[in-house]
Design an enzyme around this catalytic site. Structure first.
Site, PDB file in Angstrom:
ATOM      1  N   GLN A   1      -7.183  12.875   4.868  1.00 15.11           N
ATOM      2  CA  GLN A   1      -6.331  12.314   5.934  1.00 15.11           C
ATOM      3  C   GLN A   1      -5.163  13.242   6.258  1.00 15.11           C
ATOM      4  OE1 GLN A   1      -7.473  10.580   3.330  1.00 15.11           O
ATOM      5  NE2 GLN A   1      -7.764   8.415   3.759  1.00 15.11           N
TER       6      GLN A   1
ATOM      7  N   ARG B   1     -11.684  -4.407   3.867  1.00 17.72           N
ATOM      8  CA  ARG B   1     -11.036  -3.528   2.889  1.00 17.72           C
ATOM      9  C   ARG B   1     -10.032  -4.370   2.080  1.00 17.72           C
ATOM     10  NH1 ARG B   1      -9.149   2.166   4.956  1.00 17.72           N
ATOM     11  NH2 ARG B   1      -9.424   2.583   2.723  1.00 17.72           N
TER      12      ARG B   1
ATOM     13  N   LYS C   1      -2.260   5.779  -0.903  1.00 24.89           N
ATOM     14  CA  LYS C   1      -3.429   6.661  -1.061  1.00 24.89           C
ATOM     15  C   LYS C   1      -3.434   7.353  -2.413  1.00 24.89           C
ATOM     16  CE  LYS C   1      -6.128   7.021   1.149  1.00 24.89           C
ATOM     17  NZ  LYS C   1      -7.332   6.184   0.922  1.00 24.89           N
TER      18      LYS C   1
ATOM     19  N   ARG D   1      -8.086   3.408  10.362  1.00 25.40           N
ATOM     20  CA  ARG D   1      -7.629   3.280   8.981  1.00 25.40           C
ATOM     21  C   ARG D   1      -6.111   3.402   8.963  1.00 25.40           C
ATOM     22  NH1 ARG D   1      -4.967   7.237   9.280  1.00 25.40           N
ATOM     23  NH2 ARG D   1      -4.461   6.896   7.119  1.00 25.40           N
ATOM     24  N   GLY D   2      -5.539   3.157   7.773  1.00 17.80           N
ATOM     25  CA  GLY D   2      -4.087   3.100   7.663  1.00 17.80           C
ATOM     26  C   GLY D   2      -3.679   1.634   7.738  1.00 17.80           C
ATOM     27  N   ALA D   3      -2.858   1.217   6.777  1.00 19.83           N
ATOM     28  CA  ALA D   3      -2.607  -0.224   6.595  1.00 19.83           C
ATOM     29  C   ALA D   3      -2.167  -0.964   7.867  1.00 19.83           C
ATOM     30  CB  ALA D   3      -1.600  -0.410   5.461  1.00 19.83           C
TER      31      ALA D   3
ATOM     32  N   ASP E   1       0.219   0.878   1.341  1.00 16.50           N
ATOM     33  CA  ASP E   1      -0.804  -0.117   1.704  1.00 16.50           C
ATOM     34  C   ASP E   1      -0.425  -1.508   1.230  1.00 16.50           C
ATOM     35  OD1 ASP E   1      -2.234   2.634   1.543  1.00 16.50           O
ATOM     36  OD2 ASP E   1      -3.426   1.329   2.849  1.00 16.50           O
TER      37      ASP E   1
HETATM   38  O1  MRU Z   1      -7.731   4.758   3.170  1.00 14.06           O
HETATM   39  P1  MRU Z   1      -6.749   4.837   4.284  1.00 14.06           P
HETATM   40  O2  MRU Z   1      -6.846   6.089   5.097  1.00 14.06           O
HETATM   41  O3  MRU Z   1      -6.741   3.575   5.130  1.00 14.06           O
HETATM   42  O4  MRU Z   1      -5.356   4.891   3.538  1.00 14.06           O
HETATM   43  C1  MRU Z   1      -4.183   5.039   4.263  1.00 14.06           C
HETATM   44  C2  MRU Z   1      -2.994   5.205   3.410  1.00 14.06           C
HETATM   45  O5  MRU Z   1      -3.040   5.165   2.205  1.00 14.06           O
HETATM   46  C3  MRU Z   1      -1.685   5.316   4.135  1.00 14.06           C
HETATM   47  O6  MRU Z   1      -0.832   6.177   3.465  1.00 14.06           O
HETATM   48  C4  MRU Z   1      -1.069   3.925   4.196  1.00 14.06           C
HETATM   49  O7  MRU Z   1      -1.978   3.031   4.774  1.00 14.06           O
HETATM   50  C5  MRU Z   1       0.174   3.900   4.947  1.00 14.06           C
HETATM   51  S1  MRU Z   1      -0.148   4.042   6.655  1.00 14.06           S
HETATM   52  C6  MRU Z   1       1.201   3.807   7.569  1.00 14.06           C
END
Ligand code: MRU
Length: 353
Positions: free
Chosen positions: A198, A91, A250, A48-50, A239
């Site tokens: 997270q 997603r 988030k 996870r994480g963009a 994201d």
């Molecule tokens: O739902 P997630 O855990 O994929 O969300 C992640 C976030 O919101 C992060 O803050 C965002 O992707 C930036 S990651 C470098």
């Protein structure tokens, strides 16, 4: 201080992920041997994480292309379309996913006159390039962002925007890492980030691994920490960032941004260029993922709420750009008015590995 966490890795057997649903208590790696398994790993937040989602999707596509049982490029094109559709349905909010799919599609088209074997090999190489470029982008953001961090004191971050959310080093945590490497005496406050945690599970884990001073707070403590003067700056990831600088990140990020403004604390967003979506005019057009209510109603298998109570579980919120002090990208730092500054940065050649 180069973090050695291997979030996403290409191997001949398949795409390997550290299983983020098991952290911080278990450090387990899973190998996805088909593109369908990669799609499930993205959907189930094993990865996870963009930026990490973008890299994972590129590798999933490469895996599907490499292993497609076809004998012509024309047949492969059909399979390729199905693979990209599967990845695109995992997603909806992180634009890096769609950026990576588009980049793999462009590569496929550029190479479609090549022999099948060459095309397959080149698609794998493109996914590996995307992986390396993401690390380089994070390091560039670190260089641009480190100077904006206080020379000492608390820096608050929300969710996880670190090595685990990227190919390595991190966006917001990359800025913090670079600031610490440059000798700044920073103490990180990590919002726990309900409901998926997270912050407390992932951000705290990776910062502790790097020996960076970290305190976990529950999300509702951020205002009190600011009022007590413990927070000198906020830095978060994103994201998707719209053309006007509105930031989807988030859920809970918006609350932190409003609190920061109230307390006169700078609020920075760090994101690679693959997160900037100039085709989306403002935050109201960003699709927000709604996740399973069970993430709110249960924790570690234990029910926390009465049966049948109504639940909301949007995974992201949008912070209007008026709360954003600066957007740290791998091309430089954008400041308001973002419609102008982001378009100016769009002219600059992107960082490449
Ligand atoms: O739902 P997630 O855990 O994929 O969300 C992640 C976030 O919101 C992060 O803050 C965002 O992707 C930036 S990651 C470098």
């Amino acid at each position: 201080m180069q973090s050695v966490i291997k979030t996403v890795e290409w191997t001949d057997e398949g795409v390997v992920f550290i299983d983020q649903t098991k952290l911080p208590t278990e450090e387990l790696y899973v190998t996805c041997r088909t593109y369908e398994e990669v799609a499930v790993a993205i959907k189930d937040m094993i990865v996870r994480g963009a930026p990490a989602i973008g890299v994972a999707a590129a590798m999933g596509i490469a895996l599907g292309v490499r292993d497609a049982k076809v004998s012509t490029v024309t047949e492969l094109r059909q399979v390729f379309g199905a693979i990209c559709r599967t990845m695109g349905e995992t997603r909806p909010t992180a634009v890096n996913l769609f950026w990576a799919i588009r980049r793999m599609q462009r590569k496929f088209e550029d190479l479609s006159n090549m022999p099948l074997a060459v095309l397959k090999t080149e698609m794998v190489l493109e996914a590996k390039r995307i992986h390396l470029e993401d690390i380089a982008a994070n390091q560039a953001m670190g260089r641009f962002g480190a100077v904006l961090m206080p020379s000492e004191g608390g820096v608050l971050t929300h969710c996880n925007a670190g090595a685990l959310a990227t190919a390595g080093y991190g966006t917001a945590l990359g800025v913090i890492r670079a600031a610490v490497e440059s000798g700044k005496n920073i103490h990180v406050f990590a919002d726990e980030t309900r409901p998926f945690l997270q912050g407390s599970r992932l951000t705290a884990w990776e910062l502790m691994k790097d020996g960076i001073d970290t305190t976990v707070i529950s999300d509702n403590m951020a205002g009190a920490m600011m009022a007590q003067g413990k927070i000198k700056a906020v830095v978060v990831g994103a994201d998707r960032i719209a053309a006007n600088g509105d930031v989807a990140n988030k859920i809970g990020t918006y609350t932190v941004a409003v609190l920061a403004k109230e307390h006169g604390i700078p609020f920075y967003v760090a994101a690679p260029w693959s997160t900037i979506d100039l085709e989306t005019a403002d935050g109201s057009q960003i699709p927000i993922e709604q996740r399973n209510p069970r993430e709110v109603t249960h924790m570690a298998g234990k029910q926390l709420t009465p049966d049948n109570v109504h639940i909301e579980n949007p995974a992201f919120d949008v912070t209007p750009s008026r709360y954003v002090t600066g957007i740290i990208t791998d091309r430089g730092v954008a400041k308001a008015p973002y419609n102008e500054s982001l378009r100016k940065l769009a002219q600059i050649e992107t960082v490449s590995a």
